[in-house]
Design a protein around this motif. Structure first.
Motif, PDB file in Angstrom:
ATOM      1  N   HIS A  27       1.298  -1.237  -0.137  1.00 52.03           N
ATOM      2  CA  HIS A  27      -0.052  -0.423  -0.293  1.00 52.03           C
ATOM      3  C   HIS A  27       0.727   1.126   0.042  1.00 52.03           C
ATOM      4  O   HIS A  27       1.760   1.463   1.087  1.00 52.03           O
ATOM      5  CB  HIS A  27      -0.628  -0.164   1.522  1.00 52.03           C
ATOM      6  N   PHE A  28       0.908   2.543  -1.319  1.00 47.57           N
ATOM      7  CA  PHE A  28       1.734   3.214  -1.762  1.00 47.57           C
ATOM      8  C   PHE A  28       1.295   4.322   0.543  1.00 47.57           C
ATOM      9  O   PHE A  28       2.671   4.839   0.784  1.00 47.57           O
ATOM     10  CB  PHE A  28       1.674   3.900  -2.244  1.00 47.57           C
ATOM     11  N   SER A  43       6.462   7.006  -5.006  1.00 49.81           N
ATOM     12  CA  SER A  43       6.250   6.575  -6.656  1.00 49.81           C
ATOM     13  C   SER A  43       7.486   6.970  -7.450  1.00 49.81           C
ATOM     14  O   SER A  43       7.814   5.941  -7.579  1.00 49.81           O
ATOM     15  CB  SER A  43       5.049   6.795  -6.614  1.00 49.81           C
ATOM     16  N   VAL A  58       6.681  -3.280  -9.187  1.00 48.50           N
ATOM     17  CA  VAL A  58       5.431  -3.041  -8.843  1.00 48.50           C
ATOM     18  C   VAL A  58       4.568  -3.265  -9.706  1.00 48.50           C
ATOM     19  O   VAL A  58       4.813  -2.697 -10.680  1.00 48.50           O
ATOM     20  CB  VAL A  58       5.423  -2.293  -8.140  1.00 48.50           C
ATOM     21  N   ARG A  60       0.270  -2.182 -10.612  1.00 51.87           N
ATOM     22  CA  ARG A  60       0.358  -0.876  -9.077  1.00 51.87           C
ATOM     23  C   ARG A  60      -1.286  -0.731 -10.189  1.00 51.87           C
ATOM     24  O   ARG A  60      -1.935  -0.380 -11.348  1.00 51.87           O
ATOM     25  CB  ARG A  60       0.652   0.375  -8.833  1.00 51.87           C
ATOM     26  N   VAL A  65      -1.527  -3.219  -4.977  1.00 53.75           N
ATOM     27  CA  VAL A  65      -0.822  -3.577  -5.234  1.00 53.75           C
ATOM     28  C   VAL A  65       0.256  -3.790  -4.694  1.00 53.75           C
ATOM     29  O   VAL A  65      -0.217  -4.714  -3.810  1.00 53.75           O
ATOM     30  CB  VAL A  65       0.214  -1.599  -4.017  1.00 53.75           C
TER      31      VAL A  65
END
Length: 305
Positions: A27-28, A43, A58, A60, A65
């Protein structure tokens, strides 16, 4: 530098830390919160790392994600190395905060006795500090210390230099005179200090201060009678050999007598020189560290026990 090496060096630790954290959080937003970055910074770091590797790491979407297959393999391979590097930095930071060293360089002008090496082992076990010993010239106990070549020395006292500090004093020892086994006085139980005027005592060769050399080989008896000293030595073994020749004698302390018993030498206690030989742990007054203090404390504990 090769292209591969350049690419590896450009993969900054921040980028690796960000990817490893993202691999755990998936999870960003949570990754950003955990690292104290903005989501846009997370990012950017991931995108830069992907550019260095040359593949997407990654995946997304609006709903999830995840790591790509290449990303998952990369994380599996890089995580142990990153954690090992992190532990190395943590240990270095901890040592720096304590003022400690990974190692201590200790100089000696004679033997390293078992009682002392036992304390060195305790220092390593309890504080993670390894001791490396260095042989010093017999008559130059302080030069290497003052020049910064060693962190401390274990040498005979006294020490009068203001730039040097005695961090620990070993128990004082009686002094003996070593003579050939066939010497005319060899069958005596002991000698009086005034009788030293009848010997040709060996002296230490080196750049030690005059007062220090005089403490090792007195120029006169307490009554003022001159003591002959026509030969110098640079090592204990050389002194033992010259004393065994029958032409010279040597003042030594009890531990040396106990560790160097020889059939061709006789050690006679000198009355008047009881408890007059003492070793000290000595360091530069401007270079005291917690590692040296810990060593001194362990020596105190060893003496009490």
């Amino acid at each position: 530098m090769t292209t591969v090496s350049a690419t590896m060096h450009q993969a900054h630790l921040q980028q690796l830390e960000c990817l490893l954290t993202l691999a755990e959080e998936l999870h960003f937003g949570r990754t950003a919160d955990r690292l104290g970055y903005s989501q846009s910074r997370v990012s950017q770091l991931i995108a830069t790392l992907e550019s260095r590797v040359g593949a997407r790491l990654v995946e997304r979407t609006s709903r999830r994600v995840g790591l790509t297959r290449i990303g998952a393999q990369f994380v599996t391979e890089v995580r142990p190395a990153y954690r090992s590097l992190q532990r190395t930095f943590d240990r270095a930071r901890e040592r720096a905060m304590r003022g400690a060293l990974a190692e201590l360089r200790i100089g000696f002008t004679g033997m390293v006795y078992e009682e002392i090496t036992g304390t060195f082992r305790a220092l390593h076990q309890q504080h993670g500090v390894a001791v490396h010993t260095h042989d010093l010239p017999l008559g130059s106990p302080f030069t290497a210390l003052l020049d910064g070549e060693v962190d401390a020395v274990i040498a005979e006292l006294p020490v009068h230099e203001p730039e040097l500090t005695v961090g620990f004093r070993f128990p004082a020892q009686d002094q003996f005179v070593l003579v050939h086994a066939d010497h005319g006085l060899a069958d005596r139980d002991s000698l009086e200090v005034e009788e030293l005027a009848g010997f040709d005592l060996l002296h230490r060769i080196g750049d030690a201060p005059h007062y220090w050399k005089a403490a090792r080989t007195p120029p006169a008896t307490p009554a003022g009678v001159a003591i002959l000293s026509t030969a110098g030595i640079t090592s204990i073994q050389q002194g033992l050999a010259l004393a065994a020749s029958g032409e010279h004698a040597m003042l030594v302390c009890r531990p040396l007598v106990e560790h160097h018993a020889r059939a061709d030498l006789r050690a006679l206690p000198v009355r008047g020189l009881e408890a007059t030989s003492q070793l000290g742990l000595i360091w530069r007054s401007d270079h005291r560290t917690l590692a040296l203090t810990a060593l001194a404390e362990l020596l105190v504990d060893a003496e009490l026990n």
